[in-house]
Design an enzyme around this catalytic site. Structure first.
Site, PDB file in Angstrom:
ATOM      1  N   GLY A 167      31.466  -2.313 -32.710  1.00 19.92           N
ATOM      2  CA  GLY A 167      30.238  -3.076 -32.524  1.00 19.92           C
ATOM      3  C   GLY A 167      28.971  -2.250 -32.739  1.00 19.92           C
ATOM      4  O   GLY A 167      28.036  -2.683 -33.422  1.00 19.92           O
ATOM      5  N   ILE A 168      28.938  -1.043 -32.173  1.00 19.17           N
ATOM      6  CA  ILE A 168      27.724  -0.214 -32.296  1.00 19.17           C
ATOM      7  C   ILE A 168      27.571   0.277 -33.733  1.00 19.17           C
ATOM      8  O   ILE A 168      26.480   0.216 -34.319  1.00 19.17           O
ATOM      9  CB  ILE A 168      27.774   0.979 -31.311  1.00 19.17           C
ATOM     10  CG1 ILE A 168      27.858   0.484 -29.869  1.00 19.17           C
ATOM     11  CG2 ILE A 168      26.547   1.877 -31.496  1.00 19.17           C
ATOM     12  CD1 ILE A 168      28.183   1.567 -28.848  1.00 19.17           C
ATOM     13  N   THR A 245      25.661   9.454 -30.762  1.00 19.87           N
ATOM     14  CA  THR A 245      25.298   8.615 -29.614  1.00 19.87           C
ATOM     15  C   THR A 245      26.564   8.139 -28.892  1.00 19.87           C
ATOM     16  O   THR A 245      26.495   7.214 -28.083  1.00 19.87           O
ATOM     17  CB  THR A 245      24.498   7.373 -30.076  1.00 19.87           C
ATOM     18  OG1 THR A 245      25.241   6.719 -31.107  1.00 19.87           O
ATOM     19  CG2 THR A 245      23.117   7.733 -30.572  1.00 19.87           C
ATOM     20  N   ALA A 246      27.722   8.753 -29.220  1.00 21.49           N
ATOM     21  CA  ALA A 246      28.992   8.294 -28.642  1.00 21.49           C
ATOM     22  C   ALA A 246      29.277   9.067 -27.354  1.00 21.49           C
ATOM     23  O   ALA A 246      28.840   8.646 -26.268  1.00 21.49           O
ATOM     24  CB  ALA A 246      30.102   8.442 -29.677  1.00 21.49           C
ATOM     25  N   ARG A 247      29.976  10.181 -27.475  1.00 27.47           N
ATOM     26  CA  ARG A 247      30.229  11.045 -26.335  1.00 27.47           C
ATOM     27  C   ARG A 247      30.199  12.495 -26.829  1.00 27.47           C
ATOM     28  O   ARG A 247      30.700  12.801 -27.911  1.00 27.47           O
ATOM     29  CB  ARG A 247      31.605  10.759 -25.708  1.00 27.47           C
ATOM     30  CG  ARG A 247      31.667   9.478 -24.880  1.00 27.47           C
ATOM     31  CD  ARG A 247      30.867   9.575 -23.596  1.00 27.47           C
ATOM     32  NE  ARG A 247      30.970   8.383 -22.773  1.00 27.47           N
ATOM     33  CZ  ARG A 247      30.128   7.356 -22.804  1.00 27.47           C
ATOM     34  NH1 ARG A 247      29.096   7.356 -23.624  1.00 27.47           N
ATOM     35  NH2 ARG A 247      30.299   6.315 -21.991  1.00 27.47           N
ATOM     36  N   ASP A 271      22.331  12.440 -28.432  1.00 30.96           N
ATOM     37  CA  ASP A 271      21.981  11.700 -27.216  1.00 30.96           C
ATOM     38  C   ASP A 271      22.980  11.993 -26.109  1.00 30.96           C
ATOM     39  O   ASP A 271      22.790  11.571 -24.977  1.00 30.96           O
ATOM     40  CB  ASP A 271      21.970  10.192 -27.529  1.00 30.96           C
ATOM     41  CG  ASP A 271      21.432   9.361 -26.370  1.00 30.96           C
ATOM     42  OD1 ASP A 271      20.424   9.790 -25.765  1.00 30.96           O
ATOM     43  OD2 ASP A 271      22.013   8.307 -26.063  1.00 30.96           O
ATOM     44  N   GLU A 276      27.316  16.486 -19.440  1.00 28.50           N
ATOM     45  CA  GLU A 276      26.064  15.884 -18.957  1.00 28.50           C
ATOM     46  C   GLU A 276      26.025  15.910 -17.429  1.00 28.50           C
ATOM     47  O   GLU A 276      27.063  15.706 -16.799  1.00 28.50           O
ATOM     48  CB  GLU A 276      25.985  14.428 -19.435  1.00 28.50           C
ATOM     49  CG  GLU A 276      25.859  14.333 -20.933  1.00 28.50           C
ATOM     50  CD  GLU A 276      25.854  12.885 -21.430  1.00 28.50           C
ATOM     51  OE1 GLU A 276      25.634  11.966 -20.623  1.00 28.50           O
ATOM     52  OE2 GLU A 276      26.073  12.698 -22.631  1.00 28.50           O
ATOM     53  N   HIS A 294      20.769  11.152 -22.955  1.00 29.48           N
ATOM     54  CA  HIS A 294      21.600   9.934 -22.889  1.00 29.48           C
ATOM     55  C   HIS A 294      20.723   8.690 -22.683  1.00 29.48           C
ATOM     56  O   HIS A 294      20.789   8.019 -21.639  1.00 29.48           O
ATOM     57  CB  HIS A 294      22.675  10.038 -21.809  1.00 29.48           C
ATOM     58  CG  HIS A 294      23.864   9.176 -22.103  1.00 29.48           C
ATOM     59  ND1 HIS A 294      25.155   9.556 -21.863  1.00 29.48           N
ATOM     60  CD2 HIS A 294      23.954   7.924 -22.648  1.00 29.48           C
ATOM     61  CE1 HIS A 294      25.988   8.583 -22.218  1.00 29.48           C
ATOM     62  NE2 HIS A 294      25.270   7.577 -22.703  1.00 29.48           N
ATOM     63  N   GLY A 296      20.904   6.089 -24.712  1.00 25.70           N
ATOM     64  CA  GLY A 296      21.561   5.014 -25.462  1.00 25.70           C
ATOM     65  C   GLY A 296      21.260   3.605 -24.971  1.00 25.70           C
ATOM     66  O   GLY A 296      20.849   2.752 -25.741  1.00 25.70           O
ATOM     67  N   THR A 297      21.488   3.339 -23.702  1.00 23.27           N
ATOM     68  CA  THR A 297      21.285   1.969 -23.199  1.00 23.27           C
ATOM     69  C   THR A 297      20.166   1.921 -22.163  1.00 23.27           C
ATOM     70  O   THR A 297      20.132   1.023 -21.317  1.00 23.27           O
ATOM     71  CB  THR A 297      22.580   1.424 -22.570  1.00 23.27           C
ATOM     72  OG1 THR A 297      22.994   2.319 -21.544  1.00 23.27           O
ATOM     73  CG2 THR A 297      23.672   1.261 -23.604  1.00 23.27           C
TER      74      THR A 297
HETATM   75  O1  LIG Z   1      27.022   5.361 -22.758  1.00 23.06           O
HETATM   76  C1  LIG Z   1      26.919   4.185 -22.536  1.00 23.06           C
HETATM   77  C2  LIG Z   1      28.052   3.281 -22.447  1.00 23.06           C
HETATM   78  O2  LIG Z   1      29.191   3.762 -22.469  1.00 23.06           O
HETATM   79  O3  LIG Z   1      27.842   2.081 -22.331  1.00 23.06           O
END
Ligand SMILES: O=CC(=O)O
Length: 340
Positions: A167-168, A245-247, A271, A276, A294, A296-297
């Site tokens: 999706g991302i 932007t994943a992990r 990110d 972390e 981080h 991202g959201t």
């Molecule tokens: O890092 C953010 C998530 O996993 O939704």
């Protein structure tokens, strides 16, 4: 008896949705244990969480009770049947411990796509155009560093490789294609309903050889730890950029730093980090990279969507016996054919 749902640890945006979704079908209680040992005590017979059926989990709860590892999951009361994790990445919950205990686990796919893809877009723009170094310069009351244009590029016409077209990754493809940029991708299999402009590469190294930028969109699993290591990094063109932007742990950080040092990578936009909120101080030595904590959201629209989506899984479990976002390990009977 009305089933009880435990919120671990707070709802920030979706208070009205809690009322609307659970009304008279469940009693909602809030986790108020200050430590993991207090939490586990309240999960034991006679404790105030002993008969809970479902748990809503958000990452803030780990400050008090830690991640949902095997120890914590094994300490949950036998009544628990569903954990609704608020987040797309569910690496803070030990899914195999859930399977062993017969506890379903859901995440919040979709709800995070816009916000995370937008963060990747920001990192893409910042690393190609070097806006981050320029802003840091201005804030230090200096004009832009000289020679910046020798290190910067338009987005238009460049090739972006997406690792993992979920999706991302798909939302990111939609955002970057209009520049236009060429979009290529590798996933465990060709994505049948991907737009025609997304070119599939079965062979990841052949894809990397064509990429100006690699953007990572795979989940963190045992198989993806260090996936973007020396081999993949060196398969990229000299001067390429990596966006993550994943992990953090999906990249082999030492291999990435080595490639920044010898110039094989011209920049990275990160990110996420392996430990972390700690950040490897060696990264701070590269002025040309963009680092975010981080983000991202990190906006109220997405966070509300995530809260609601996690809560709907619990409601659907109570009403229909199944939630829509059961994680893939349950859907595939624990067998997956590849890592991406
Ligand atoms: O890092 C953010 C998530 O996993 O939704």
């Amino acid at each position: 008896m009305t089933p009880r749902i435990l919120i671990c640890e707070q709802i920030i945006w979706a208070h009205d949705d809690v009322k609307n979704l659970f009304g008279d079908i469940a009693d909602i209680i809030y986790m108020d244990s200050p430590t993991r040992s207090e939490f586990l005590k309240e999960c034991s017979p006679g404790g105030k969480y002993f008969d809970i059926v479902g748990i809503y989990r958000e990452n803030g709860s780990s400050d008090k009770i830690g991640v949902f590892d095997r120890e914590l999951i094994n300490g949950l009361p036998p009544s628990v049947k569903w954990i609704a994790h608020n987040g797309a990445g569910y690496d803070p919950v030990d899914v195999h411990a859930c399977i062993a205990r017969g506890i379903y686990l859901s995440n919040t796919p979709g709800a995070v796509d816009d916000a995370t893809a937008t963060t990747a877009l920001y990192l893409l723009i910042s690393t190609l155009r070097q806006y981050s170094i320029a802003e840091r310069s201005l804030r230090a009351l200096r004009w832009k560093p000289s020679g910046l244009s020798t290190k910067t590029h338009d987005l238009t016409g460049r090739t972006v490789a997406i690792l993992g077209l979920g999706g991302i990754g798909l939302r990111f493809a939609e955002l970057i294609q209009p520049f236009p940029m060429r979009v290529i991708y590798h996933s465990r299999r060709k994505v049948i309903d991907a737009p025609a402009y997304c070119e599939y590469f079965e062979n990841v190294e052949e894809m990397l050889a064509q990429a100006d930028v690699l953007s990572i969109h795979v989940p963190l699993r045992a198989e993806t730890v260090g996936l973007v290591g020396e081999k993949m990094i060196r398969a990229l063109k000299p001067g390429a950029i990596i966006i993550n932007t994943a992990r953090g742990r999906v990249i082999d950080e030492d291999a990435m730093i080595k490639a920044l040092e010898d110039g094989h990578l011209s920049s990275v936009g990160l990110d996420v980090f392996p430990n972390e909120p700690e950040v490897n101080p060696r990264l701070l030595e590269f002025p040309q990279i963009t680092l975010l904590p981080h983000m991202g959201t990190e906006n109220q629209d997405s966070q509300r969507k995530m809260e609601v989506r996690a809560l709907i899984n619990l409601r659907d479990y109570l009403v229909d016996g199944m939630g829509r976002d059961l994680v893939i390990e349950f859907k595939n009977g624990q067998k997956r054919d590849a890592s991406l």
